[in-house]
Design a protein around this motif. Structure first.
Motif, mmCIF file in Angstrom:
data_model
loop_
_atom_site.group_PDB
_atom_site.id
_atom_site.type_symbol
_atom_site.label_atom_id
_atom_site.label_comp_id
_atom_site.label_asym_id
_atom_site.label_seq_id
_atom_site.Cartn_x
_atom_site.Cartn_y
_atom_site.Cartn_z
ATOM 1 N N ASP A 58 0.803 -1.223 0.000
ATOM 2 C CA ASP A 58 0.000 0.000 0.000
ATOM 3 C C ASP A 58 0.841 1.280 0.000
ATOM 4 O OD1 ASP A 58 1.027 -0.187 2.557
ATOM 5 O OD2 ASP A 58 -0.904 -0.005 3.574
ATOM 6 N N LYS A 72 0.109 4.858 -4.392
ATOM 7 C CA LYS A 72 -1.230 4.893 -4.999
ATOM 8 C C LYS A 72 -1.061 5.066 -6.512
ATOM 9 C CE LYS A 72 -3.299 7.009 -0.917
ATOM 10 N NZ LYS A 72 -2.112 6.912 -0.092
ATOM 11 N N PRO A 73 -1.968 4.475 -7.294
ATOM 12 C CA PRO A 73 -1.872 4.622 -8.755
ATOM 13 C C PRO A 73 -1.770 6.092 -9.165
ATOM 14 C CG PRO A 73 -3.518 2.981 -8.197
ATOM 15 C CD PRO A 73 -3.097 3.627 -6.908
ATOM 16 N N GLY A 74 -0.840 6.356 -10.071
ATOM 17 C CA GLY A 74 -0.650 7.701 -10.595
ATOM 18 C C GLY A 74 0.323 8.565 -9.814
ATOM 19 N N GLU A 75 0.749 8.119 -8.635
ATOM 20 C CA GLU A 75 1.705 8.920 -7.874
ATOM 21 C C GLU A 75 3.057 8.943 -8.580
ATOM 22 O OE1 GLU A 75 0.447 9.086 -3.248
ATOM 23 O OE2 GLU A 75 1.587 7.308 -3.836
ATOM 24 N N SER A 124 6.298 0.700 -11.086
ATOM 25 C CA SER A 124 5.347 0.609 -12.193
ATOM 26 C C SER A 124 4.268 -0.433 -11.924
ATOM 27 C CB SER A 124 6.072 0.285 -13.497
ATOM 28 O OG SER A 124 6.919 1.355 -13.859
ATOM 29 N N ARG A 125 4.650 -1.552 -11.319
ATOM 30 C CA ARG A 125 3.682 -2.605 -11.017
ATOM 31 C C ARG A 125 2.607 -2.148 -10.035
ATOM 32 N NH1 ARG A 125 6.821 -7.191 -8.747
ATOM 33 N NH2 ARG A 125 4.751 -7.973 -8.275
ATOM 34 N N THR A 126 2.923 -1.176 -9.190
ATOM 35 C CA THR A 126 1.948 -0.664 -8.225
ATOM 36 C C THR A 126 1.020 0.366 -8.850
ATOM 37 O OG1 THR A 126 3.276 1.205 -7.478
ATOM 38 C CG2 THR A 126 3.643 -0.921 -6.366
ATOM 39 N N GLY A 127 1.309 0.786 -10.072
ATOM 40 C CA GLY A 127 0.554 1.858 -10.708
ATOM 41 C C GLY A 127 1.198 3.215 -10.525
ATOM 42 N N GLY A 128 2.335 3.247 -9.828
ATOM 43 C CA GLY A 128 3.066 4.493 -9.663
ATOM 44 C C GLY A 128 3.798 4.861 -10.950
#
Length: 176
Positions: free
Chosen positions: A107, A110-113, A136-140
């Motif tokens: 956690d 967050k995606p896009g951070e 990248s895998r986390t959406g960052g």
């Protein structure tokens, strides 16, 4: 930056013959040098809306925390497998002999951070590449990495650039 180079101690034949080890602890122990290094590492990212700095264990924690403070953002530790106390996401990477895994808390991002990777030194780039993949895998979004020292003969920055990652290293030392 010439003065900063003089603050980095070079230890020949460590950890094995033929290696010139670049010891940045001498630079970090110098108050003016440490401040200048942190400012120089953060400078290219001052207007990039960085959400957090991800510091790679262990010297990346020291520099990353200071860079995060300079950028007024959070800090995320990237640790070796099994060192974080909560649910984690891991990324394997290759070493000279074998493989290793780095992890972050599931956690942490967050995606896009926008995340800035910080470490003391880049050599072959394997750990930094794994950190970028993990983010990248986390959406960052990988805003880039900032390193105190680059060993250009080992190609780490070139590896990251081959993935389209904008790179920054404050100092460069030829050889390895």
């Amino acid at each position: 930056m010439g003065d900063l180079r003089q603050l980095v101690r070079t230890i020949p034949d460590y950890p094995k013959p033929g290696i010139l080890f670049r010891d940045v602890t001498t630079l970090m122990g110098d108050a003016k040098g440490f401040k200048a290094a942190v400012e120089g590492m953060a400078a290219p990212y001052l207007n990039d809306n960085i959400d957090a700095v991800a510091g790679i264990e262990a010297r990346g924690f020291i520099l990353g925390g200071a860079v995060a403070d300079r950028l007024s953002c959070g800090f995320i530790p990237i640790r070796k497998k099994g060192k974080l106390p909560w649910k984690t996401i891991g990324q394997q990477y290759s070493l000279e002999y074998g493989v290793d895994i780095i992890e972050i808390h599931a956690d942490a991002i967050k995606p896009g951070e926008r995340i800035l990777i910080v470490d003391d030194l880049i050599a072959t780039g394997g750990t930094a590449e794994a950190a970028a993949k993990l983010i990248s895998r986390t959406g960052g979004l990988v805003a880039g990495p900032a390193f105190l020292v680059d060993l250009p003969d080992l190609g780490g920055l070139d590896l990251l650039r081959s993935h389209g990652i904008r790179t920054h290293a404050l100092l460069a030392f030829e050889g390895h």
